[in-house]
Scaffold this active site. Structure first.
Site: not given
Length: 445
Positions: A150, A382
């Site tokens: 993070h 995708d």
């Protein structure tokens, strides 16, 4: 599950990236973020692209974002002023290949991501800041599980990086490498002289090293008592929530209002207690001047809507959404600048700032924390054979932590993943689809 290979993926660019070899100081926003690795898991039905194509796309994306191939280190400015930095040393991204004989549908039905992403490192120093696991299923399906530290990126940046990676796989040689904004320094320019006007000591930071009375074993034991559950709110259900609110209302606002009310009811809290939600707020557009939309790093602060249990459970959805919206609105340009100035003043005094973010095994009750992935660009993940069939939830190690994830496909909706105490989880599952705004209050008053 069998791990078939493990290797460090490194990039070579000519000429070298301008950041190559640099030690980039953590920004004020980086330092306020969780000091943890965050998992993210995408599932793809067959036919899925080859692992070689996925790795090559990853290599291209990492070249544009060289910070993810570095390591967390400490600068050499003396013991008093030692600060963490991101060393852009191209030590590499860890990539694991794995196989499993079961069909992907079994995993999707269970919605469990265990073992589908790399094990979380015990320590940040020396660990690969981005780690990826490609798991092939007997049916030909593929799960891409990754963990990222993070301090390198917030959710917005992780989403942007993942979309770039997917586009590199999809477009192959036709891919145009982006030039994202990598200058973390622009997020934290203090005034001269710095003049913090809000008390950030108890909100984003506390002074001194974050201490914990729990050993690692004790924290693990505490995590075992937490139930991770997931519920799906269909697009129709979300529309009904919005109708209850009336007027303009985002999906995030109405789902959070509903979850806050129902989880509070399930916990059986006393009516005079107060409960609050820690809400992550993207500050890129809120700062003055605004930061670039493609800024790679952390630029998140938190809002804290807070209500008395009696009022929360008896209030309409409209009123609860209003409380959430008002708290988020307070994270404005003035507050953001005050935060930056506060860090500058603390550093000048030689104070050690520890983030107030919760640690694994901690219990937030009567409070909650929410991370919204609703605006993330998951539909752009995708790889050339269609978007992910699902975004699977990793284990949530903090009681009261919840994540909102968009449901893929034509149906839409929102998946809510939350970690609760076992008995609270059971109670929540019984009432989570009830739209009775005041139904539970009588059992508490």
């Amino acid at each position: 599950m069998e791990i078939t290979s493990s290797a460090m993926l490194k990039t070579t660019t000519t000429p070298p990236h301008p950041l190559a070899g640099e030690k980039v100081p953590l920004s004020a926003f980086d330092r306020a973020a969780f000091d943890v690795f965050v998992p993210l898991v995408f599932a793809y039905r067959a036919p899925a692209p080859s692992s070689e194509a996925v790795k090559e796309g990853l290599r291209v994306a990492v070249a544009a974002y060289p910070l993810v191939s570095g390591r967390i280190a400490v600068d050499g400015q003396g013991r008093r002023r030692r600060r963490r930095v991101l060393h852009v040393n191209n030590e590499g991204v860890l990539v694991l290949d794995a196989t499993v004989e079961v069909d992907l549908d079994a995993v999707l039905a269970a919605n469990v991501a265990t073992d589908l992403y790399p094990a979380l490192p015990e320590h940040s120093f020396g660990a690969a800041l981005l780690q990826v696991q490609l798991t092939r299923f007997g049916c030909g399906g593929l799960v891409v599980g990754l963990i990222g530290h993070h301090h390198v990126f917030d959710g917005h940046s992780m989403s942007t990086f993942c979309a770039t990676w997917a586009r590199a796989v999809r477009d192959s040689e036709a891919f145009i490498v982006p030039s994202p904004s990598l200058d973390r320094a622009i997020t934290g320019v203090p005034r001269s002289p710095p003049a913090p006007v809000f008390d950030h000591r108890s909100i984003e930071f506390k002074v001194g090293n974050k201490s914990s009375d729990s050993s690692g074993a004790a924290a693990a034991a505490a995590v075992e008592k937490i139930a991770n559950i997931g519920v799906r709110f269909t697009a129709k259900f979300v529309a009904e929530l919005k109708a209850r609110v009336g007027g303009r209302c985002s999906t995030f606002e109405c789902v959070l209002a509903h979850a806050w009310k129902k989880i509070t009811a399930a916990r059986g809290l006393k009516p005079e207690e107060f409960t609050r939600v820690r809400v992550a707020v993207n500050c890129r557009r809120r700062a003055n001047p605004p930061a670039p939309a493609d800024l790679f790093g952390n630029m998140v602060l938190w809002a804290f809507p807070r209500l008395q249990v009696r009022r929360l459970l008896s209030s309409s959805y409209r009123d609860v959404v209003g409380a959430i919206r008002a708290a988020v609105a307070r994270v404005d340009a003035e507050y953001i600048q005050s935060f930056v100035d506060y860090v500058e003043v603390a550093d000048a005094r030689g104070e050690e700032l520890a983030a107030t973010a919760a640690e694994p095994g901690e219990t937030l009750c009567p409070d909650l924390e929410v991370d919204s992935w609703l605006g993330f660009r998951f539909h752009e993940m995708d790889l050339g054979t269609g978007p992910p069939a699902a975004v699977l939830s990793p284990d949530l190690p903090i009681e009261g932590l919840m994540i909102l994830v968009p449901v893929g496909g034509d149906g839409g909706g929102v998946d809510l993943f939350v970690a609760l105490a076992d008995d609270h989880a059971q109670a929540f599952e019984q009432i989570c689809y009830s739209l009775e705004e005041h139904a539970m209050i009588h059992s508490h008053l």
